[in-house]
Design a protein around this motif. Structure first.
Motif, PDB file in Angstrom:
ATOM      1  N   GLU A 150       0.837  -1.209   0.000  1.00 40.65           N
ATOM      2  CA  GLU A 150       0.000   0.000   0.000  1.00 40.65           C
ATOM      3  C   GLU A 150       0.871   1.258   0.000  1.00 40.65           C
ATOM      4  OE1 GLU A 150      -3.288   2.222  -0.392  1.00 40.65           O
ATOM      5  OE2 GLU A 150      -3.200   0.038  -0.482  1.00 40.65           O
TER       6      GLU A 150
ATOM      7  N   LEU B 256       2.042   1.838  -3.485  1.00 44.55           N
ATOM      8  CA  LEU B 256       0.967   2.401  -4.308  1.00 44.55           C
ATOM      9  C   LEU B 256       0.769   3.887  -4.014  1.00 44.55           C
ATOM     10  CD1 LEU B 256      -1.664  -0.486  -4.225  1.00 44.55           C
ATOM     11  CD2 LEU B 256      -0.314   0.293  -6.196  1.00 44.55           C
ATOM     12  N   MET B 257       0.864   4.263  -2.761  1.00 45.76           N
ATOM     13  CA  MET B 257       0.719   5.675  -2.385  1.00 45.76           C
ATOM     14  C   MET B 257       1.835   6.509  -3.009  1.00 45.76           C
ATOM     15  SD  MET B 257      -0.512   5.136   1.615  1.00 45.76           S
ATOM     16  CE  MET B 257       0.778   6.145   2.192  1.00 45.76           C
TER      17      MET B 257
ATOM     18  N   ARG C 184       3.457   5.852  -5.688  1.00 41.33           N
ATOM     19  CA  ARG C 184       3.418   5.801  -7.155  1.00 41.33           C
ATOM     20  C   ARG C 184       3.002   7.150  -7.720  1.00 41.33           C
ATOM     21  NH1 ARG C 184      -1.164   2.117  -9.269  1.00 41.33           N
ATOM     22  NH2 ARG C 184      -2.226   3.694  -8.072  1.00 41.33           N
ATOM     23  N   ASP C 185       2.081   7.826  -7.053  1.00 39.02           N
ATOM     24  CA  ASP C 185       1.525   9.069  -7.570  1.00 39.02           C
ATOM     25  C   ASP C 185       2.332  10.313  -7.202  1.00 39.02           C
ATOM     26  OD1 ASP C 185      -0.587   7.616  -8.714  1.00 39.02           O
ATOM     27  OD2 ASP C 185      -1.715   7.700  -6.848  1.00 39.02           O
ATOM     28  N   GLU C 186       2.951  10.278  -6.006  1.00 38.72           N
ATOM     29  CA  GLU C 186       3.674  11.473  -5.561  1.00 38.72           C
ATOM     30  C   GLU C 186       4.575  11.127  -4.375  1.00 38.72           C
ATOM     31  OE1 GLU C 186       1.149  14.399  -3.645  1.00 38.72           O
ATOM     32  OE2 GLU C 186      -0.267  12.832  -3.086  1.00 38.72           O
TER      33      GLU C 186
ATOM     34  N   THR D 227      10.229   8.643  -1.933  1.00 38.22           N
ATOM     35  CA  THR D 227       9.922   8.567  -3.353  1.00 38.22           C
ATOM     36  C   THR D 227      10.029   7.109  -3.790  1.00 38.22           C
ATOM     37  OG1 THR D 227      10.949  10.738  -3.648  1.00 38.22           O
ATOM     38  CG2 THR D 227      10.560   9.455  -5.638  1.00 38.22           C
TER      39      THR D 227
END
Length: 120
Positions: free
Chosen positions: A15, A18-19, A21-23, A66
């Motif tokens: 998780e 996944l978090m 992945r966007d920023e 990151t």
């Protein structure tokens, strides 16, 4: 590859990836999204960092994380080989193709269009 696989075996760590992945997110922002303690989230981040899946940088007093997806490439390649059909599957597919080709040739030689059904 084993270290990466072990790191992503835990659902909390998946998780987190996944978090990220966007920023990029600070450790506090990540921890705020979970019901587990901040020290537990910190341990998960350490495992991900040691596996090379995240990079952290200092931003004042905060640590910003990151995603580093490159270590997943080797694992993805291995999984791809696992999911690829076995040698037997390739042979069976070739046999099926030959059966259909031979059937089509027989029907054409008998004067029927290959899409017409044979009646026996």
């Amino acid at each position: 590859m084993d270290e990466v696989a072990a790191a992503i075996a835990d659902p909390v760590r998946r998780e987190i990836l996944l978090m990220l992945r966007d920023e990029p997110l600070s450790a506090g922002q990540i921890a705020d999204r979970f019901v587990i303690s901040r020290p537990a989230v910190s341990r998960h981040l350490r495992v991900l960092r040691e596996a090379g899946l995240v990079r952290d940088t200092a931003d004042g007093r905060r640590r910003v994380y990151t995603l580093v997806a490159a270590p997943l490439d080797e694992l993805a390649g291995w999984l791809g080989r696992l999911m690829r059909p076995s040698g037997w599957q390739h042979r069976l597919d070739a046999l099926e193709t030959e059966v259909y080709r031979a059937r089509r040739e027989r029907q054409t030689a008998a004067g029927r269009h290959p899409s017409q059904k044979e009646t026996a």
